[in-house]
Every structure is written in structure tokens, then in C-alpha cells.
Write a protein that holds these residues in place. Structure first.
Motif, PDB file in Angstrom:
ATOM      1  N   VAL A  14       0.833  -1.203   0.000  1.00 50.19           N
ATOM      2  CA  VAL A  14       0.000   0.000   0.000  1.00 50.19           C
ATOM      3  C   VAL A  14       0.866   1.250   0.000  1.00 50.19           C
ATOM      4  O   VAL A  14       0.610   2.213  -0.736  1.00 50.19           O
ATOM      5  CB  VAL A  14      -0.944  -0.002   1.217  1.00 50.19           C
ATOM      6  CG1 VAL A  14      -1.620   1.351   1.371  1.00 50.19           C
ATOM      7  CG2 VAL A  14      -1.973  -1.104   1.073  1.00 50.19           C
ATOM      8  N   ILE A  15       1.915   1.259   0.817  1.00 51.62           N
ATOM      9  CA  ILE A  15       2.806   2.416   0.881  1.00 51.62           C
ATOM     10  C   ILE A  15       3.471   2.659  -0.462  1.00 51.62           C
ATOM     11  O   ILE A  15       3.545   3.786  -0.970  1.00 51.62           O
ATOM     12  CB  ILE A  15       3.866   2.220   1.976  1.00 51.62           C
ATOM     13  CG1 ILE A  15       3.198   2.136   3.350  1.00 51.62           C
ATOM     14  CG2 ILE A  15       4.893   3.342   1.945  1.00 51.62           C
ATOM     15  CD1 ILE A  15       2.496   3.389   3.767  1.00 51.62           C
ATOM     16  N   ASP A 244      -3.184   2.472   6.847  1.00 50.15           N
ATOM     17  CA  ASP A 244      -4.155   3.516   6.523  1.00 50.15           C
ATOM     18  C   ASP A 244      -3.893   4.034   5.123  1.00 50.15           C
ATOM     19  O   ASP A 244      -2.748   4.048   4.638  1.00 50.15           O
ATOM     20  CB  ASP A 244      -4.041   4.694   7.492  1.00 50.15           C
ATOM     21  CG  ASP A 244      -4.688   4.416   8.841  1.00 50.15           C
ATOM     22  OD1 ASP A 244      -4.983   3.240   9.116  1.00 50.15           O
ATOM     23  OD2 ASP A 244      -4.877   5.370   9.608  1.00 50.15           O
ATOM     24  N   VAL A 245      -4.957   4.502   4.482  1.00 51.46           N
ATOM     25  CA  VAL A 245      -4.866   5.230   3.217  1.00 51.46           C
ATOM     26  C   VAL A 245      -5.662   6.514   3.375  1.00 51.46           C
ATOM     27  O   VAL A 245      -6.819   6.479   3.820  1.00 51.46           O
ATOM     28  CB  VAL A 245      -5.400   4.405   2.035  1.00 51.46           C
ATOM     29  CG1 VAL A 245      -5.378   5.237   0.758  1.00 51.46           C
ATOM     30  CG2 VAL A 245      -4.581   3.146   1.847  1.00 51.46           C
ATOM     31  N   GLY A 255      -0.241   6.688   1.705  1.00 52.17           N
ATOM     32  CA  GLY A 255      -0.273   5.472   2.518  1.00 52.17           C
ATOM     33  C   GLY A 255       0.447   5.651   3.842  1.00 52.17           C
ATOM     34  O   GLY A 255       1.414   6.408   3.966  1.00 52.17           O
ATOM     35  N   HIS A 256      -0.047   4.943   4.851  1.00 47.18           N
ATOM     36  CA  HIS A 256       0.547   4.989   6.189  1.00 47.18           C
ATOM     37  C   HIS A 256       0.631   3.557   6.716  1.00 47.18           C
ATOM     38  O   HIS A 256      -0.318   2.775   6.580  1.00 47.18           O
ATOM     39  CB  HIS A 256      -0.306   5.826   7.142  1.00 47.18           C
ATOM     40  CG  HIS A 256      -0.573   7.210   6.648  1.00 47.18           C
ATOM     41  ND1 HIS A 256       0.223   8.286   6.956  1.00 47.18           N
ATOM     42  CD2 HIS A 256      -1.567   7.694   5.845  1.00 47.18           C
ATOM     43  CE1 HIS A 256      -0.267   9.382   6.392  1.00 47.18           C
ATOM     44  NE2 HIS A 256      -1.360   9.040   5.699  1.00 47.18           N
ATOM     45  N   ALA A 271       7.322   1.698  15.053  1.00 43.72           N
ATOM     46  CA  ALA A 271       7.935   2.094  13.797  1.00 43.72           C
ATOM     47  C   ALA A 271       6.821   2.297  12.784  1.00 43.72           C
ATOM     48  O   ALA A 271       5.739   1.720  12.899  1.00 43.72           O
ATOM     49  CB  ALA A 271       8.928   1.040  13.316  1.00 43.72           C
ATOM     50  N   GLY A 272       7.106   3.131  11.770  1.00 42.55           N
ATOM     51  CA  GLY A 272       6.077   3.378  10.779  1.00 42.55           C
ATOM     52  C   GLY A 272       6.634   4.039   9.542  1.00 42.55           C
ATOM     53  O   GLY A 272       7.820   4.384   9.456  1.00 42.55           O
ATOM     54  N   ALA A 273       5.755   4.194   8.570  1.00 41.74           N
ATOM     55  CA  ALA A 273       6.071   4.891   7.335  1.00 41.74           C
ATOM     56  C   ALA A 273       4.922   5.833   7.042  1.00 41.74           C
ATOM     57  O   ALA A 273       3.780   5.393   6.862  1.00 41.74           O
ATOM     58  CB  ALA A 273       6.266   3.907   6.188  1.00 41.74           C
TER      59      ALA A 273
END
Length: 497
Positions: A14-15, A244-245, A255-256, A271-273
């Protein structure tokens, strides 16, 4: 854990799919408030719309406020990019088991030291300020264990170089646990959560000079999965994954992705993007306090954010139970009051009947009613007076029948209730003298008979029987002693049974 790996792989796709949108231009309409707030959410890359369960839920998805079980205060202060740019954020959420959860948010971005120049680039000053403030009032409520709804009204103010304006906006949110909603009994199905939020459903528009600029409507949807685990060394923990989007007007989808590992209730690793920019963070919880850190690797300059969360007050579970206990106690008190009222009415009715029976010369029935009233209300003075009057009336009736021993016994019972009752004292003396005279009792027999009467009147039935047997042994023809002995034996049998 296999499901979680598949989940995170899908999130990475998704990202990557949303990545090209990073170059899209939002025409300068994106607000500084669109980036979000709350250190836990930011450390998860903004993938928080289906996770939101703390005071920062008002920023991401106000429906998540319905999940709060205790009042919470969050606060952060950040200096951005090493410049005179600062950000403040504070949120207070207060839950009520009866009314839902209310929250008040405050966010401010400020820039100091802005240069003022002419169209020929002549410096006129360097002390201009830009300030953007948002105050948000939010409400969230859990409809049941599966569904939660929420909304926020926000008021924004922008001040720049003497220009100032004010705008109002509206956010809406929905949170659902589909496994619970569908009634699944599989634990892994019940761990999924879906969330959706519409930010700026009513767009706040601000005009500093000639044209108003609206913060565009944005929709963010997401899914999360929480996998619990337990180790012998660290105890219970969990792994949380979220995707998430988000899509706003005049910009592409973003994207998240976020992951949170809690190996122990004291420690959380995150952690995340966030639209291609990676974030990390950690949280340490001690009693009611939580200290959270976020590192953001953005294109301008890495950011370090520190914040604190404080939980206070009783939990929703505790307040609900306390309210239920109060309600139950109030109900019991009302029942007790109603019962007392009915009992008092019954006592009053019985006493009225007892007095009527006395007037009808029926002392035995009046004595029975007095006994019933004293069973219901042992301290009732009117019942005692009714008993005394009934005993005196019955004693007088027995005295007329020349049953002097029986009459003396009744006078003695009345005297035992009220030792100062002159009428009873005189009756006792008169009846005993007459009984002694009629049966020509000697001094010895008289002493034994009087002792038996006193013992019977005070309830010492064993002593009364022994004394009466002694009287009959000495004087077998003493009819009153024989009659009183029979009464004593009957009273003893009744007492035993």
C-alpha cells in the motif's frame, strides 16, 4: 504471527502504491494541522485511524474516544528544524460511562523572526510572527462492543503580520470491530479493527487578505490487527499492525503503515512509514504516566518529539460499578422506606383494633395484638401500654371470678413491665392476701407461693414449677397452686416446642 506478516507485507505494498502521490501538489491548500499530533500515532506513521484509543483520537478519529476507559491528558512541545518554529499540542479526554467521552484539544504552530521586506527586497524588520491555532471540542461514544462513533467541532485562527481570521470546521469518525459485529467466536477474527474518518467534513476557511483559503476535505480509512502473546520472562504483551490510506481534495492518495511491539506493559516499541517518510519511537509507562518519543526522518531535517500522557481519576468500569451500587442502594432504601411505611400503617391499624378490643372487654385478643405489634416493632411504646391495659383488665376480670392467684399473676406481669405502676402493685398485694386467706396458708406456704408467682411473672418457669410442687406437697388441697402448676407445665411445653 503468520497473519501479522501477511498483514504487514500488504501494508508495504500500500505504501509503495501510494508513493507516487508524494509528488502531487495540493495547490498550497494543505493545513499545517493535517500532519496530525500525538506521539504514539506519529511513531506509527499516522496509521492510527483504526487504532485510536487515547486522548489523541480526537485528532485522528473521534470515534476512538469511545474506547477510553479513564481520563487522560496528553501534552507535547516541539521545536522544528532548528528554527524559530514551534509546535504545541495538548489534549484532555474525560470519559463518562453514561454520556460517552468528551475531549478538548489545543494545537498551535508559531514562527518567530519573520523578515518584512519591500518589493525591492529592502529589509524593514525581522520581528514578524505567524501563529496558527486550533481548538477542537470532540465527542465519542461506544454504541456497543463493536461500534463507536464520534465527531469534532474545531475552531481555527491564523494571525500573520497584522492580518487575522477565524474559521470553523467539522470532523467525523467511525470505528468498528467486524469480528465482534458479526458475532464470530474465533479470537483472531475478533482482533481486527476498521476505522474511517472524514476530516474537514465542513471545511474551515480563513482569509488573511483578499481571498479565503479552505482546508480541503480529507478521508482516511484503515485496518489494524492486534496479536497478543505471553512469555515466561516478560509476561503478557502484543504486536499491533496498522495500515491507513488517506485522500484529500486536489492531492493523491497517501499510505501509512505502523507497527507496535509491546513486550511488557511498561515498554512499547514503534515504527512506521508516513507517506514514504520513516518514523520510529518508543513509550515507557509507569503507573499512570506514559513518556513517549518519536523520531521523524523528513526531507527538511530529522525531528525529535517528546511527550507525556497522564491518566487520572477512576476508570469507566469503576464509575459504572459505583453508579450501579448507588442505584442499588437507593432502590433498597426506597424499598426499606416503603416497607417501613406499610409496616407503620399496619402497626397503627393493629393498635386501633387492640384499643377497640379493650373497650369491648376482650383483653385476651388485645394481648394477642399487642404481642404481634411488639414482634414487628419491639420498641413500640403504644404496644407496651396496650399490653399493660389488657393485663390489668384481665386481672380485674379474674379477680371478679375470685381467681386470685391468676389475677395476682396478671398484676405481676403488668408490674414487671412498669415497676412504678401503683394499680398493679395494689392488685398484687390484694390478690395474694385474699388467696392466702382463702386457703389458710401458713407463712412457709405463703412464701413458697409468692416466690412461685414472682418466678412465673419474670419467666423463670423452672423455678416456679419447683416452688409450686413444694406448696402442693405441703398442702395438697391448695387448688390455686394446682391450677398454677398446670399453667406452668403448659408454658414450659410451649417454650420447648
Amino acid at each position: 504471527m503468520r497473519r501479522l506478516r501477511v498483514f504487514l507485507t500488504a501494508g508495504a505494498l500500500v505504501i509503495l502504491g501510494a508513493g507516487p502521490a508524494r509528488g502531487d501538489d495540493d495547490a498550497g491548500t494543505g493545513s499545517v494541522f493535517a500532519f496530525g499530533a500525538g506521539n504514539r500515532a506519529l511513531a506509527l506513521g499516522g496509521a492510527y485511524v483504526s487504532v485510536a484509543d487515547d486522548a489523541s483520537a480526537a485528532v485522528w478519529n473521534p470515534a476512538g474516544l469511545g474506547l477510553l476507559n479513564r481520563s487522560e491528558l496528553q501534552a507535547t512541545h516541539t521545536s522544528l528544524y532548528g528554527l524559530d518554529i514551534s509546535e504545541q499540542y495538548a489534549s484532555l479526554a474525560v470519559p463518562s460511562w453514561r454520556w460517552g467521552v468528551g475531549a478538548l484539544d489545543f494545537r498551535r504552530f508559531g514562527v518567530d523572526g519573520i523578515e518584512e521586506r519591500t518589493d525591492r527586497n529592502v529589509l524593514l524588520g525581522d520581528d514578524l510572527r505567524d501563529s496558527q491555532t486550533e481548538v477542537k471540542v470532540s465527542y465519542g461514544r461506544a454504541v456497543n462492543d463493536a461500534w463507536s462513533l464520534g465527531g469534532s467541532i474545531k475552531m481555527r485562527r491564523h494571525s500573520l503580520a497584522g492580518y487575522d481570521d477565524f474559521g470553523i470546521g467539522l470532523d467525523l469518525g467511525l470505528l468498528v470491530r467486524p469480528g465482534v459485529a458479526l458475532g464470530s467466536d474465533r479470537s483472531w477474527v475478533r482482533r481486527w479493527a476498521l476505522g474511517a474518518a472524514i476530516r474537514n467534513a465542513i471545511e474551515p476557511s480563513l482569509r488573511l487578505d483578499q481571498e479565503g483559503v479552505a482546508d480541503p476535505t480529507a478521508i482516511q480509512a484503515g485496518v489494524s490487527y492486534r496479536h497478543p502473546f505471553k512469555t515466561s520472562m516478560l509476561g503478557e504483551g502484543y504486536v499491533l499492525g496498522a495500515i491507513d490510506v488517506a485522500k484529500a481534495k486536489r492531492s493523491g492518495a497517501k499510505g501509512h503503515l505502523g507497527i507496535e511491539v509491546v513486550p511488557h506493559p511498561v515498554l512499547a516499541l514503534r515504527a512506521g512509514a508516513n507517506d514514504g517518510e520513516f518514523t520510529t519511537g518508543a513509550g515507557i509507562r509507569w503507573r499512570s504516566y506514559s513518556f513517549d518519543y518519536v523520531y521523524e526522518n523528513n526531507q527538511i531535517d530529522p525531528l525529535h518529539r517528546f511527550g507525556v500522557s497522564i491518566g487520572f481519576g477512576a476508570t469507566v468500569t469503576e464509575t459504572r460499578q459505583a453508579a450501579l451500587d448507588r442505584r442499588e442502594n437507593e432502590f433498597r432504601e426506597r424499598l426499606d422506606a416503603a416497607f417501613a411505611d406499610r409496616q407503620q400503617a399496619r402497626v397503627t391499624d393493629l393498635l386501633d383494633r387492640g384499643r377497640s378490643l379493650l373497650e369491648a372487654q376482650k383483653p385476651d385478643d388485645a394481648l394477642a395484638i399487642a404481642g404481634t405489634v411488639m414482634t414487628l416493632d419491639p420498641e413500640n411504646a403504644d404496644a407496651r401500654r396496650l399490653e399493660i391495659r389488657a393485663l390489668l383488665l384481665k386481672a380485674e376480670q379474674q379477680e371478679v371470678r375470685e381467681a386470685f392467684a391468676e389475677a395476682g399473676l396478671l398484676y405481676a406481669r403488668a408490674l414487671n413491665i412498669d415497676p412504678d405502676l401503683a394499680e398493679a402493685k395494689a392488685g398484687v398485694e390484694r390478690c395474694r392476701e385474699e388467696s392466702d386467706r382463702r386457703f389458710a396458708r401458713t407463712e412457709q406456704i405463703r412464701a413458697l407461693f409468692d416466690a412461685a408467682l414472682d418466678a412465673f411473672a419474670t419467666g423463670e418457669l423452672g423455678t416456679a414449677r419447683a416452688k409450686l410442687r413444694s406448696v402442693i406437697t405441703i398442702a395438697p388441697e391448695d387448688g390455686e397452686a394446682i391450677t398454677l402448676l398446670r399453667r406452668t407445665d403448659t408454658a414450659i411445653r410451649v417454650r420447648i416446642t
